[in-house]
Design a protein around this motif. Structure first.
Motif, PDB file in Angstrom:
ATOM      1  N   ASN A   1      10.796  -1.336   0.544  1.00 35.57           N
ATOM      2  CA  ASN A   1      10.142  -0.332   1.380  1.00 35.57           C
ATOM      3  C   ASN A   1       9.197  -1.077   2.319  1.00 35.57           C
ATOM      4  O   ASN A   1       8.293  -1.776   1.856  1.00 35.57           O
ATOM      5  N   ILE A   2       9.416  -0.922   3.615  1.00 37.07           N
ATOM      6  CA  ILE A   2       8.677  -1.704   4.608  1.00 37.07           C
ATOM      7  C   ILE A   2       8.005  -0.773   5.604  1.00 37.07           C
ATOM      8  O   ILE A   2       8.596   0.204   6.068  1.00 37.07           O
ATOM      9  N   ARG A   3       6.790  -1.121   5.955  1.00 35.85           N
ATOM     10  CA  ARG A   3       6.089  -0.465   7.057  1.00 35.85           C
ATOM     11  C   ARG A   3       5.741  -1.561   8.063  1.00 35.85           C
ATOM     12  O   ARG A   3       4.949  -2.446   7.774  1.00 35.85           O
ATOM     13  N   PHE A   4       6.377  -1.524   9.229  1.00 35.11           N
ATOM     14  CA  PHE A   4       6.060  -2.480  10.289  1.00 35.11           C
ATOM     15  C   PHE A   4       4.850  -1.952  11.049  1.00 35.11           C
ATOM     16  O   PHE A   4       4.871  -0.833  11.559  1.00 35.11           O
ATOM     17  N   VAL A   5       3.806  -2.752  11.123  1.00 36.63           N
ATOM     18  CA  VAL A   5       2.547  -2.331  11.722  1.00 36.63           C
ATOM     19  C   VAL A   5       2.297  -3.144  12.988  1.00 36.63           C
ATOM     20  O   VAL A   5       2.126  -4.362  12.914  1.00 36.63           O
ATOM     21  N   PRO A   6       2.266  -2.485  14.157  1.00 39.39           N
ATOM     22  CA  PRO A   6       2.011  -3.238  15.390  1.00 39.39           C
ATOM     23  C   PRO A   6       0.565  -3.709  15.459  1.00 39.39           C
ATOM     24  O   PRO A   6      -0.350  -3.012  15.023  1.00 39.39           O
TER      25      PRO A   6
ATOM     26  N   ARG B   1       0.839  -1.194   0.000  1.00 38.04           N
ATOM     27  CA  ARG B   1       0.000   0.000   0.000  1.00 38.04           C
ATOM     28  C   ARG B   1       0.875   1.245   0.000  1.00 38.04           C
ATOM     29  O   ARG B   1       1.790   1.362   0.810  1.00 38.04           O
ATOM     30  N   LYS B   2       0.589   2.160  -0.911  1.00 31.19           N
ATOM     31  CA  LYS B   2       1.274   3.448  -1.001  1.00 31.19           C
ATOM     32  C   LYS B   2       2.799   3.301  -1.051  1.00 31.19           C
ATOM     33  O   LYS B   2       3.542   4.044  -0.408  1.00 31.19           O
ATOM     34  N   GLY B   3       3.276   2.301  -1.791  1.00 32.09           N
ATOM     35  CA  GLY B   3       4.710   2.133  -1.996  1.00 32.09           C
ATOM     36  C   GLY B   3       5.440   1.345  -0.921  1.00 32.09           C
ATOM     37  O   GLY B   3       6.656   1.213  -0.985  1.00 32.09           O
ATOM     38  N   PHE B   4       4.716   0.812   0.065  1.00 36.18           N
ATOM     39  CA  PHE B   4       5.344   0.068   1.160  1.00 36.18           C
ATOM     40  C   PHE B   4       4.661  -1.283   1.358  1.00 36.18           C
ATOM     41  O   PHE B   4       3.435  -1.385   1.275  1.00 36.18           O
ATOM     42  N   TYR B   5       5.461  -2.295   1.655  1.00 29.35           N
ATOM     43  CA  TYR B   5       4.916  -3.568   2.098  1.00 29.35           C
ATOM     44  C   TYR B   5       4.610  -3.417   3.583  1.00 29.35           C
ATOM     45  O   TYR B   5       5.487  -3.029   4.364  1.00 29.35           O
ATOM     46  N   GLU B   6       3.398  -3.702   3.971  1.00 28.39           N
ATOM     47  CA  GLU B   6       2.985  -3.575   5.371  1.00 28.39           C
ATOM     48  C   GLU B   6       3.070  -4.942   6.034  1.00 28.39           C
ATOM     49  O   GLU B   6       2.379  -5.890   5.633  1.00 28.39           O
ATOM     50  N   LEU B   7       3.940  -5.053   7.030  1.00 22.35           N
ATOM     51  CA  LEU B   7       4.161  -6.312   7.739  1.00 22.35           C
ATOM     52  C   LEU B   7       3.704  -6.160   9.188  1.00 22.35           C
ATOM     53  O   LEU B   7       4.278  -5.381   9.943  1.00 22.35           O
ATOM     54  N   PRO B   8       2.677  -6.905   9.593  1.00 19.78           N
ATOM     55  CA  PRO B   8       2.183  -6.788  10.967  1.00 19.78           C
ATOM     56  C   PRO B   8       3.032  -7.618  11.943  1.00 19.78           C
ATOM     57  O   PRO B   8       3.686  -8.581  11.549  1.00 19.78           O
ATOM     58  N   TYR B   9       3.011  -7.213  13.193  1.00 24.12           N
ATOM     59  CA  TYR B   9       3.659  -7.995  14.247  1.00 24.12           C
ATOM     60  C   TYR B   9       2.893  -7.770  15.542  1.00 24.12           C
ATOM     61  O   TYR B   9       2.328  -6.711  15.774  1.00 24.12           O
ATOM     62  N   PHE B  10       2.853  -8.803  16.389  1.00 24.95           N
ATOM     63  CA  PHE B  10       2.220  -8.664  17.697  1.00 24.95           C
ATOM     64  C   PHE B  10       3.133  -7.839  18.590  1.00 24.95           C
ATOM     65  O   PHE B  10       4.321  -8.101  18.679  1.00 24.95           O
ATOM     66  N   ALA B  11       2.575  -6.832  19.270  1.00 25.73           N
ATOM     67  CA  ALA B  11       3.420  -5.876  19.977  1.00 25.73           C
ATOM     68  C   ALA B  11       3.052  -5.679  21.450  1.00 25.73           C
ATOM     69  O   ALA B  11       3.576  -4.771  22.079  1.00 25.73           O
ATOM     70  N   ASN B  12       2.184  -6.508  22.013  1.00 25.83           N
ATOM     71  CA  ASN B  12       1.782  -6.315  23.406  1.00 25.83           C
ATOM     72  C   ASN B  12       2.942  -6.399  24.389  1.00 25.83           C
ATOM     73  O   ASN B  12       3.032  -5.607  25.310  1.00 25.83           O
TER      74      ASN B  12
END
Length: 189
Positions: free
Chosen positions: A88-93, A21-32
């Motif tokens: 291009n990476i976006r790490f998403v909590p 999305r918008k030039g970045f791969y969005e990679l989720p991770y659990f962040a609690n």
């Protein structure tokens, strides 16, 4: 966690979903907490879990990284991350609000952002280096944007409320301080 099978499925497999999305791969991770971060990495594809050395090693089309972690004492963890972004990476909590072991995050990061620009019809390679501190409350860790070919190192300290009260805020020198004000405020960031 909910007994709803759809919610259970989403929680179990969220770490495998990504999108562009918008030039970045969005990679989720659990962040609690460190426990949820580690659990999210333990069974993830393309991640080697070196339990003996308390290390996660990843080399996939997105990143090349090594994360070393250690639980210093109950409620206090330290992580060291060394990473190269191949895309291009976006790490998403991703937070599971049903988990009560939410942690604060205090980190020191050093990032080198490489990019190419045109100067007088020539393609020049440039870089920007930056070093910064961050302090986040539980459930408020923002996402991170990382450009292709950027690299970084980060030391992160995770601590929970019980550890904070026992080791920091119980000390009289922190009473009426800006730090005390930050921790006691209802603001997320």
């Amino acid at each position: 966690m909910s007994n709803n099978p759809i919610i259970k499925f989403i929680h179990k497999y969220k770490k495998y979903f990504f999108r562009y999305r918008k030039g970045f791969y969005e990679l989720p991770y659990f962040a609690n907490s460190p426990a949820t971060i580690n659990a999210g990495y333990e069974d993830a594809p393309f991640i080697k879990n070196d339990k003996k050395n308390k290390r996660f090693i990843v080399n996939n089309p997105f990143v090349k990284a090594t994360t070393t972690y250690y639980e210093i004492e109950e409620g206090l963890w330290i992580y060291y991350l060394d990473i190269l972004h191949k895309k291009n990476i976006r790490f998403v909590p991703f937070f599971d609000e049903s988990i009560s072991d939410n942690y604060y995050l205090f980190s020191l990061s050093e990032v080198r952002d490489n990019f190419k620009i045109n100067i007088k019809k020539e393609r020049k390679e440039c870089y920007v280096e930056k070093t910064f501190w961050t302090l986040f409350k539980p459930l408020s860790n923002p996402d991170y944007l990382n450009n292709k070919n950027s690299s970084g190192r980060c030391i992160s300290i995770y601590f929970n409320e019980a550890w904070l009260q026992k080791n920091i805020l119980s000390d009289a020198k922190w009473k009426n301080s800006h730090l005390q004000e930050f921790f006691s405020s209802s603001k997320k960031l």
